[in-house]
Design a protein around this motif. Structure first.
Motif, PDB file in Angstrom:
ATOM      1  N   ALA A  28       3.658  19.374  -3.484  1.00  0.00           N
ATOM      2  CA  ALA A  28       2.551  19.011  -4.371  1.00  0.00           C
ATOM      3  C   ALA A  28       2.450  17.504  -4.586  1.00  0.00           C
ATOM      4  N   ASP A  29       3.544  16.766  -4.301  1.00  0.00           N
ATOM      5  CA  ASP A  29       3.551  15.314  -4.487  1.00  0.00           C
ATOM      6  C   ASP A  29       2.908  14.577  -3.311  1.00  0.00           C
ATOM      7  N   ARG A  30       2.660  15.298  -2.217  1.00  0.00           N
ATOM      8  CA  ARG A  30       2.268  14.626  -0.982  1.00  0.00           C
ATOM      9  C   ARG A  30       0.996  13.790  -1.133  1.00  0.00           C
ATOM     10  N   ARG A  31      -0.011  14.335  -1.792  1.00  0.00           N
ATOM     11  CA  ARG A  31      -1.280  13.617  -1.907  1.00  0.00           C
ATOM     12  C   ARG A  31      -1.094  12.289  -2.629  1.00  0.00           C
ATOM     13  N   THR A  32      -0.351  12.315  -3.723  1.00  0.00           N
ATOM     14  CA  THR A  32      -0.135  11.076  -4.489  1.00  0.00           C
ATOM     15  C   THR A  32       0.688  10.080  -3.692  1.00  0.00           C
ATOM     16  N   LEU A  33       1.742  10.543  -3.037  1.00  0.00           N
ATOM     17  CA  LEU A  33       2.623   9.634  -2.302  1.00  0.00           C
ATOM     18  C   LEU A  33       1.928   9.031  -1.079  1.00  0.00           C
ATOM     19  N   THR A  34       1.140   9.821  -0.366  1.00  0.00           N
ATOM     20  CA  THR A  34       0.409   9.264   0.767  1.00  0.00           C
ATOM     21  C   THR A  34      -0.655   8.272   0.278  1.00  0.00           C
ATOM     22  N   GLY A  35      -1.177   8.505  -0.923  1.00  0.00           N
ATOM     23  CA  GLY A  35      -2.099   7.531  -1.510  1.00  0.00           C
ATOM     24  C   GLY A  35      -1.407   6.204  -1.772  1.00  0.00           C
ATOM     25  N   PHE A  36      -0.164   6.252  -2.247  1.00  0.00           N
ATOM     26  CA  PHE A  36       0.612   5.023  -2.434  1.00  0.00           C
ATOM     27  C   PHE A  36       0.804   4.296  -1.102  1.00  0.00           C
ATOM     28  N   ASP A  37       1.048   5.069  -0.023  1.00  0.00           N
ATOM     29  CA  ASP A  37       1.240   4.465   1.296  1.00  0.00           C
ATOM     30  C   ASP A  37      -0.029   3.762   1.774  1.00  0.00           C
ATOM     31  N   ARG A  38      -1.177   4.378   1.538  1.00  0.00           N
ATOM     32  CA  ARG A  38      -2.443   3.755   1.946  1.00  0.00           C
ATOM     33  C   ARG A  38      -2.693   2.462   1.176  1.00  0.00           C
ATOM     34  N   GLU A  39      -2.376   2.470  -0.115  1.00  0.00           N
ATOM     35  CA  GLU A  39      -2.553   1.258  -0.925  1.00  0.00           C
ATOM     36  C   GLU A  39      -1.668   0.134  -0.405  1.00  0.00           C
ATOM     37  N   SER A  40      -0.425   0.484  -0.063  1.00  0.00           N
ATOM     38  CA  SER A  40       0.514  -0.519   0.442  1.00  0.00           C
ATOM     39  C   SER A  40       0.050  -1.083   1.778  1.00  0.00           C
ATOM     40  N   ALA A  41      -0.460  -0.198   2.647  1.00  0.00           N
ATOM     41  CA  ALA A  41      -0.950  -0.652   3.945  1.00  0.00           C
ATOM     42  C   ALA A  41      -2.163  -1.562   3.785  1.00  0.00           C
ATOM     43  N   ALA A  42      -3.028  -1.247   2.835  1.00  0.00           N
ATOM     44  CA  ALA A  42      -4.218  -2.065   2.606  1.00  0.00           C
ATOM     45  C   ALA A  42      -3.845  -3.464   2.134  1.00  0.00           C
ATOM     46  N   ARG A  43      -2.742  -3.574   1.404  1.00  0.00           N
ATOM     47  CA  ARG A  43      -2.277  -4.889   0.933  1.00  0.00           C
ATOM     48  C   ARG A  43      -1.646  -5.681   2.058  1.00  0.00           C
ATOM     49  N   GLY A  44      -1.293  -5.016   3.153  1.00  0.00           N
ATOM     50  CA  GLY A  44      -0.626  -5.700   4.257  1.00  0.00           C
ATOM     51  C   GLY A  44       0.796  -6.097   3.918  1.00  0.00           C
ATOM     52  N   ALA A  45       1.460  -5.282   3.105  1.00  0.00           N
ATOM     53  CA  ALA A  45       2.834  -5.594   2.699  1.00  0.00           C
ATOM     54  C   ALA A  45       3.766  -5.572   3.893  1.00  0.00           C
ATOM     55  N   ILE A  46       4.611  -6.587   3.996  1.00  0.00           N
ATOM     56  CA  ILE A  46       5.564  -6.691   5.102  1.00  0.00           C
ATOM     57  C   ILE A  46       6.727  -5.740   4.859  1.00  0.00           C
ATOM     58  N   GLY A  47       7.052  -4.935   5.871  1.00  0.00           N
ATOM     59  CA  GLY A  47       8.186  -4.022   5.745  1.00  0.00           C
ATOM     60  C   GLY A  47       8.011  -3.051   4.605  1.00  0.00           C
ATOM     61  N   ARG A  48       6.802  -2.573   4.405  1.00  0.00           N
ATOM     62  CA  ARG A  48       6.511  -1.720   3.251  1.00  0.00           C
ATOM     63  C   ARG A  48       7.306  -0.419   3.291  1.00  0.00           C
TER      64      ARG A  48
END
Length: 204
Positions: A28-48
């Motif tokens: 049930a956590d998958r949707r929220t956690l994958t959303g966090f991953d998309r936000e991090s990728a959009a920021r271009g975080a190094i070694g996220r």
């Protein structure tokens, strides 16, 4: 006819800090956690840090980070045993959703995880690698008692403008000393003051 005993399923522990609770990650956590991953990728975080990563091994301990009182999912953290086989060493990765940063959740989650790994599982040392440009993470680990061991230069990191990886570590005794509360100072303010209402309270 003898039947084989059922395999005992040991649930992941629930670790509690001052602000957050670490619990097992559920589908049930998958949707929220994958959303966090998309936000991090959009920021271009190094070694996220990857919250929902299929490449993790079965030896990793993975926890969801939720707020202690409201149960709001704010991030995730995972502990990774040393891949070189060094007994008693581990690392970890932690990530907090963009909307929940700067609230003290990461520090509290790391402290809860270290307490579990050192005092419950018997690990002796934690080593983490932090990119040199990640000043907030470097500062956070310094406050938590980590010390810098070395800086590792990597030519591949130059492509992103980062020239080195900082390796920081903390041992179980160092962490225990960090967590030990300061001795109370004894002075004229050390004794609890009793006001005029104390004499009338017979149950005190």
């Amino acid at each position: 006819m003898m039947t084989q005993p059922l395999a005992r399923v040991v649930p992941e522990p629930v670790l509690t800090g001052g602000k957050v609770r670490l619990r097992a990650i559920t589908p049930a956590d998958r949707r929220t956690l994958t959303g966090f991953d998309r936000e991090s990728a959009a920021r271009g975080a190094i070694g996220r840090y990857q919250h929902w990563a299929a490449h993790r091994t079965g030896d990793d301990l993975q926890f969801a980070i939720e707020t202690l009182y409201s149960g709001l999912l704010v991030g995730s953290i995972s502990a990774i045993p040393d891949v070189d086989g060094r007994v008693g060493r581990f690392s970890y990765g932690v990530g907090i959703g963009d909307s929940y940063r700067r609230c003290g959740y990461a520090a509290d989650a790391i402290t809860a995880l270290l307490s579990h790994m050192f005092f419950e599982r018997g690990y002796r040392k934690c080593v983490v690698g932090i990119y040199g440009g990640n000043v907030p993470s470097l500062s956070l680990h310094g406050v938590l008692g980590f010390r810098e061991e070395r800086r590792i230069r990597d030519t591949e990191l130059h492509l992103s403008g980062v020239k080195y990886l900082v390796r920081m570590a903390i041992t179980a005794p160092e962490f225990a000393a960090y967590r030990r509360p300061a001795e109370p100072q004894r002075g004229r303010h050390a004794r609890t003051r009793r006001g005029r209402h104390w004499l009338h309270d017979k149950s005190a």
